[in-house]
Design a protein around this motif. Structure first.
Motif, short mmCIF file in Angstrom:
data_model
loop_
_atom_site.label_atom_id
_atom_site.label_comp_id
_atom_site.label_asym_id
_atom_site.label_seq_id
_atom_site.Cartn_x
_atom_site.Cartn_y
_atom_site.Cartn_z
N CYS A 46 0.85 -1.18 0.00
CA CYS A 46 0.00 0.00 0.00
C CYS A 46 0.89 1.24 0.00
O CYS A 46 1.84 1.33 0.78
N ILE A 47 0.57 2.17 -0.87
CA ILE A 47 1.27 3.45 -0.91
C ILE A 47 0.22 4.55 -0.88
O ILE A 47 -0.57 4.69 -1.82
N HIS B 92 -2.17 1.76 -4.61
CA HIS B 92 -1.13 2.77 -4.82
C HIS B 92 -1.83 4.07 -5.22
O HIS B 92 -2.47 4.14 -6.26
N ALA B 93 -1.73 5.08 -4.37
CA ALA B 93 -2.42 6.34 -4.61
C ALA B 93 -1.42 7.49 -4.69
O ALA B 93 -0.45 7.52 -3.94
N SER B 94 -1.69 8.39 -5.61
CA SER B 94 -0.84 9.56 -5.81
C SER B 94 -1.70 10.81 -5.90
O SER B 94 -2.80 10.77 -6.45
N PRO B 95 -1.20 11.92 -5.37
CA PRO B 95 -1.96 13.17 -5.51
C PRO B 95 -2.05 13.55 -6.98
O PRO B 95 -1.15 13.28 -7.76
N ALA C 97 -1.35 -0.34 10.28
CA ALA C 97 -0.86 0.84 11.00
C ALA C 97 -1.04 2.10 10.15
O ALA C 97 -1.40 3.16 10.67
N GLY C 98 -0.80 1.99 8.85
CA GLY C 98 -0.98 3.13 7.96
C GLY C 98 -2.42 3.60 7.90
O GLY C 98 -2.71 4.80 7.97
N TYR C 99 -3.36 2.66 7.80
CA TYR C 99 -4.77 3.04 7.77
C TYR C 99 -5.27 3.51 9.13
O TYR C 99 -6.13 4.38 9.22
#
Length: 148
Positions: A45-46, A128-131, A61-63
């Motif tokens: 996950c990114i 994978h998410a990017s602005p 932990a990230g979520y």
């Protein structure tokens, strides 16, 4: 011992899995977010501008950090789908709405999801998410070709 996601109903399509994922994010339900993930050491996950998170424990932990303020005001604006055998890739344009002193602001995010079909149904392997800027709403691509 890493946290295991709760048992959930069989998700019979990648679309069902993705719908469960976004509903859980909107509700701020960490256990439901984690329930869509595959039980595999290689999941990744990114988050936008974040590090690569590998494995259930790091992703959870990230979520947990992302959802500490509650659910996200998030909607899917566009989805492109590719399904080949027991895997699927979705390219998603997300609109994240955030309340600010100036009113509601929108932020655009481009996300890629990779799903695999498991004995437990379709599960998420990669998010994978990017602005993205306002121009992300416009798609740029080749014109469809036609065979004569």
């Amino acid at each position: 011992m890493p946290a295991k996601p709760p048992k959930v109903a069989l998700m019979t399509t990648p679309d069902e899995t993705e719908a469960q994922f976004y509903e859980a994010l909107q509700l701020g339900d960490l256990d439901r977010v984690m329930a869509v993930w595959a039980d595999d050491d290689d999941i990744a996950c990114i988050h936008p501008s974040g590090p690569r998170l590998l494995g259930l424990h790091a992703i959870r932990a990230g979520y947990e950090a992302l959802l500490q303020g509650g659910g996200l005001n998030l909607r899917i604006a566009q989805v492109r789908r590719l399904v080949v055998g027991n895997s699927a890739v979705h390219h998603v344009l997300e609109e994240l709405r955030v309340e600010t002193p100036e009113g509601t602001q929108s932020a655009w995010v481009l996300a890629t999801h990779v799903f695999i079909k498991t004995p437990q149904g379709w599960r998420l392997m990669v998010h994978h998410a990017s602005p993205a800027g306002e121009s992300a709403v416009q798609e740029v691509g080749d014109e469809p070709s036609m065979l004569h």
